[in-house]
Design a protein around this motif. Sequence first.
Motif, PDB file in Angstrom:
ATOM      1  N   ASP A 267     -75.175   5.658  43.931  1.00 20.99           N
ATOM      2  CA  ASP A 267     -74.995   6.439  42.703  1.00 20.99           C
ATOM      3  C   ASP A 267     -75.484   7.869  42.917  1.00 20.99           C
ATOM      4  O   ASP A 267     -76.645   8.094  43.270  1.00 20.99           O
ATOM      5  N   GLU A 285     -71.900  13.178  37.785  1.00 25.02           N
ATOM      6  CA  GLU A 285     -72.285  11.891  38.351  1.00 25.02           C
ATOM      7  C   GLU A 285     -71.071  11.207  38.947  1.00 25.02           C
ATOM      8  O   GLU A 285     -69.927  11.433  38.517  1.00 25.02           O
ATOM      9  N   GLN A 287     -69.938   8.344  42.604  1.00 17.50           N
ATOM     10  CA  GLN A 287     -70.322   7.445  43.689  1.00 17.50           C
ATOM     11  C   GLN A 287     -70.037   8.131  45.021  1.00 17.50           C
ATOM     12  O   GLN A 287     -68.948   8.657  45.229  1.00 17.50           O
ATOM     13  N   ASN A 319     -79.060   7.041  44.015  1.00 16.25           N
ATOM     14  CA  ASN A 319     -79.733   5.797  43.612  1.00 16.25           C
ATOM     15  C   ASN A 319     -81.065   6.085  42.928  1.00 16.25           C
ATOM     16  O   ASN A 319     -82.067   5.408  43.175  1.00 16.25           O
TER      17      ASN A 319
END
Length: 349
Positions: A267, A285, A287, A319
């Motif tokens: 993340d 945001e 991945q 993360n």
Amino acid sequence: MNDKMKARPGWYAGLTETPFESPAWTEEKKEALRTALRSGPESGFARPRLKKRAAVAAAALLLVLVAAASLGIPSSGAPGIAGPAGDESWLPRSQYEVGGVVQWEVFPGGDLVAGKPAGAGWMIRKPLAELMGHKARIVATHRQTGLTLVELPETTIDETTAVEFDRHLSSAFGAVDQTRLATDLALPLGGEWKFQLSLDGEPQGDVVLNVPEAADSWKPSGSFVSGPFEMTGVKDKLAFIHPGFVAGKGNKYMWHFWGTDEEIGGDFQVFGVKRGSGELVKVFEGQVRPSPHNGADAAIPSSMMLPSAGAWKLVVTINERWFGTVVVEVREPTEQEAAEAARQNQSNE
């Protein structure tokens, strides 16, 4: 050695060593403490218990002062704590106590300053055997912005992740068995940070550290070439192809990352903090997955917009752990750019 240990930077292994430049408890200091605990007049009937208690209290105070002096920690607490009177939850403290007994404490290593990993030892006042198999986690919260980061991801305590420390050191309460966990202690912003320790999901209290800003912490990040492109950021860490920032106007930016698969996969979030403001803005945001691109180990396209002109820190987490920071200058829009930004915002609504 497992892959997780290999993935850590070279200096991480040093955190398994004592954080003191020289041994904090030499044999002479230990013997002096033992002597103090045993000392006291053997005769006298009126107040023998009081004298013994005074000797024990003095020895305990000596223990605290010597440890603080060895670490360079001021006994009066860190400076710069602000906030409403009576807000004791943010008072500076490196130890968590219950009933006057220390349960755990933190020892920052090196020079603790925002933007640079200092490393830390987290001492839990329990023997390793008692903690084996339990899961520890440490979360840090920044007082001024509310930014929350994971300092220690959920980690199973065993011989590879923890070290028993000072097993035979005497104290006023008997033998001190401590288990030490090591972390990077890398924080992106100056100010007060509260660290909360949990074991198996159960809160175990918190400590508060005051982290100073580096003198150059708001200096705009430099540029370098990777592959065919010039990028802005931290060389061999993170950067993006930088078309510039105009206040209120969104644009596309390609982020690039360097690191191990464990460090750069997961993340991905970008938070913006403007100089002179405590406001935290979530900028992007997504991945990120390891995949070589333009000389980097991973890359991800993004669309970012910063709302006002000035100096901004783009704080990047992967993360929920701080990965790096890029400092940029955002300029005021021209009349034409402001009109284009207004049309763009209307089309996005």
